[in-house]
Design a protein around this motif. Structure first.
Motif, PDB file in Angstrom:
ATOM      1  N   CYS A 119       0.844  -1.212   0.000  1.00 33.55           N
ATOM      2  CA  CYS A 119       0.000   0.000   0.000  1.00 33.55           C
ATOM      3  C   CYS A 119       0.873   1.254   0.000  1.00 33.55           C
ATOM      4  N   GLU A 120       1.967   1.208   0.770  1.00 30.72           N
ATOM      5  CA  GLU A 120       2.834   2.392   0.825  1.00 30.72           C
ATOM      6  C   GLU A 120       3.509   2.652  -0.523  1.00 30.72           C
ATOM      7  N   VAL A 121       3.907   1.561  -1.199  1.00 33.91           N
ATOM      8  CA  VAL A 121       4.507   1.732  -2.529  1.00 33.91           C
ATOM      9  C   VAL A 121       3.448   2.327  -3.480  1.00 33.91           C
ATOM     10  N   LEU A 122       2.218   1.801  -3.391  1.00 34.79           N
ATOM     11  CA  LEU A 122       1.146   2.311  -4.258  1.00 34.79           C
ATOM     12  C   LEU A 122       0.903   3.796  -3.982  1.00 34.79           C
ATOM     13  N   THR A 123       0.924   4.152  -2.677  1.00 42.56           N
ATOM     14  CA  THR A 123       0.748   5.553  -2.287  1.00 42.56           C
ATOM     15  C   THR A 123       1.820   6.420  -2.934  1.00 42.56           C
ATOM     16  N   SER A 124       3.095   5.946  -2.851  1.00 40.99           N
ATOM     17  CA  SER A 124       4.195   6.772  -3.382  1.00 40.99           C
ATOM     18  C   SER A 124       4.119   6.890  -4.904  1.00 40.99           C
ATOM     19  N   LYS A 125       3.535   5.862  -5.548  1.00 39.27           N
ATOM     20  CA  LYS A 125       3.427   5.922  -7.020  1.00 39.27           C
ATOM     21  C   LYS A 125       2.104   6.522  -7.463  1.00 39.27           C
ATOM     22  N   ARG A 126       1.289   6.951  -6.483  1.00 43.46           N
ATOM     23  CA  ARG A 126      -0.062   7.471  -6.768  1.00 43.46           C
ATOM     24  C   ARG A 126      -0.891   6.488  -7.608  1.00 43.46           C
ATOM     25  N   GLU A 222      -5.888   7.165  -5.216  1.00 42.98           N
ATOM     26  CA  GLU A 222      -4.983   7.487  -6.319  1.00 42.98           C
ATOM     27  C   GLU A 222      -4.671   8.984  -6.300  1.00 42.98           C
ATOM     28  N   GLU A 223      -5.676   9.765  -5.887  1.00 42.34           N
ATOM     29  CA  GLU A 223      -5.558  11.227  -5.964  1.00 42.34           C
ATOM     30  C   GLU A 223      -4.688  11.793  -4.846  1.00 42.34           C
ATOM     31  N   THR A 224      -4.896  11.301  -3.617  1.00 46.54           N
ATOM     32  CA  THR A 224      -4.197  11.899  -2.464  1.00 46.54           C
ATOM     33  C   THR A 224      -3.155  10.964  -1.850  1.00 46.54           C
ATOM     34  N   GLY A 225      -3.198   9.696  -2.180  1.00 52.37           N
ATOM     35  CA  GLY A 225      -2.276   8.736  -1.574  1.00 52.37           C
ATOM     36  C   GLY A 225      -2.710   8.305  -0.173  1.00 52.37           C
ATOM     37  N   ALA A 226      -3.850   8.823   0.291  1.00 46.65           N
ATOM     38  CA  ALA A 226      -4.299   8.478   1.653  1.00 46.65           C
ATOM     39  C   ALA A 226      -4.718   7.011   1.734  1.00 46.65           C
TER      40      ALA A 226
END
Ligand code: ATP
Length: 272
Positions: A119-126, A222-226
């Motif tokens: 999830c954190e990787v996905l957040t960093s890649k938006r 996808e928009e905020t990474g939250a």
């Protein structure tokens, strides 16, 4: 005769036993519904009864007649309105008896770590993601709406699925224990009107499933990474990974906990 004296003793024991059994039944009912919105239903039924009692005391015969006529339709209406919440309540009630069984089949701490790493990787890649953890209630139609994977749980597979150009990145992934059961699944959309206007269909889909079942859903925006969690018809937005982990562990053993309660618990631990 001995049975006469037993009968005399029973005269005292019977009402105590009856009150005890009723109190226990009411407590179990309260325990089952208190954590969900089914408690709203009980409150509405109680208001009806209080209104009925007030009309009776004040001898408002016209209103009493109306309340009498509407009693059964009103109860049926409440049951229809709160059917998903009641389903969740009873699932929770049943779950209290089979905790040990569930504990072995739910995702454990290490597995949660690998999910959160992804999830954190996905957040960093938006990149957006929806990850569903069914609990007591089966969500077979949701699983059937996607593609069955039945694969070992791993961060890399989660990242592969939610990468933009893969056919399965749209929709939700279902994780049961240490297996990725399916991906690309369609979730029901929430019809709540009082949620943030900025929430699009991803967050609405996560909330929708949390309204209709006892599943827990992780949403990566996808928009905020939250990273957010939905369960019991509530959405907890923008949580830190350690909070998500502690909440998931609690939720998987049916201790429904909010982020506020977690923070409170942590501050008590610190004081101790
Ligand atoms: N009913 C649904 N079931 C499963 N996934 C869905 C559903 N509806 C939308 N999605 C997923 O959400 C994506 C669209 O997200 P959208 O931008 O509308 O939502 P959002 O809540 O604003 O999230 P984000 O913050 O990630 O943009 C879709 O591409 C799809 O992957």
């Amino acid at each position: 005769m001995w049975y006469e004296s037993l009968d005399a003793v029973m005269t005292y024991i019977r009402p105590v036993a009856e009150i005890g059994i009723l109190a226990w039944l009411f407590y179990r009912l309260y325990e089952a519904v208190a954590l969900t919105k089914a408690s709203h239903m009980l409150r509405l039924a109680l208001y009806y009864l209080l209104f009925f009692a007030a009309c009776y005391v004040l001898r408002l015969s016209m209103l009493l007649w109306l309340l009498h006529q509407f009693f059964v339709p009103y109860i049926v209406f409440l049951f229809l309105l709160y059917q998903p919440e009641l389903r969740r309540s009873f699932a929770q009630g049943k779950a209290l008896y089979s905790r040990r069984f569930r504990m072995n089949t739910m995702t454990n701490g290490d597995q949660i770590d690998s999910i959160l790493t992804a999830c954190e990787v996905l957040t960093s890649k938006r990149r957006g993601a929806l990850i569903v953890f069914p609990r007591r209630l089966a969500i077979r139609p949701i699983i059937e709406s996607g593609t069955r994977l039945n694969a070992d749980l791993s961060s890399s597979l989660i990242l592969t699925v939610f990468d933009h150009d893969t056919p399965l990145h749209d929709g939700a992934m279902i994780i049961q224990g240490d297996r990725i059961v399916a991906a690309g699944c369609y979730l029901p959309l929430s019809e709540q009107t009082d949620i943030r206007k900025s929430f699009g269909t991803r967050h609405r889909a996560a909330l929708g499933l949390a309204e209709e079942s006892d599943a827990v859903v992780i949403v990566v925006s996808e928009e905020t990474g939250a990273i957010s969690l939905t369960y019991n018809a509530n959405l907890y937005y923008d949580l830190k990974s350690p909070t998500v982990k502690r909440m998931l562990l609690a939720l998987f053993s049916y201790q429904d906990i909010t982020p506020e309660e977690l923070i409170e618990e942590a501050s008590i631990d610190e004081i101790e």
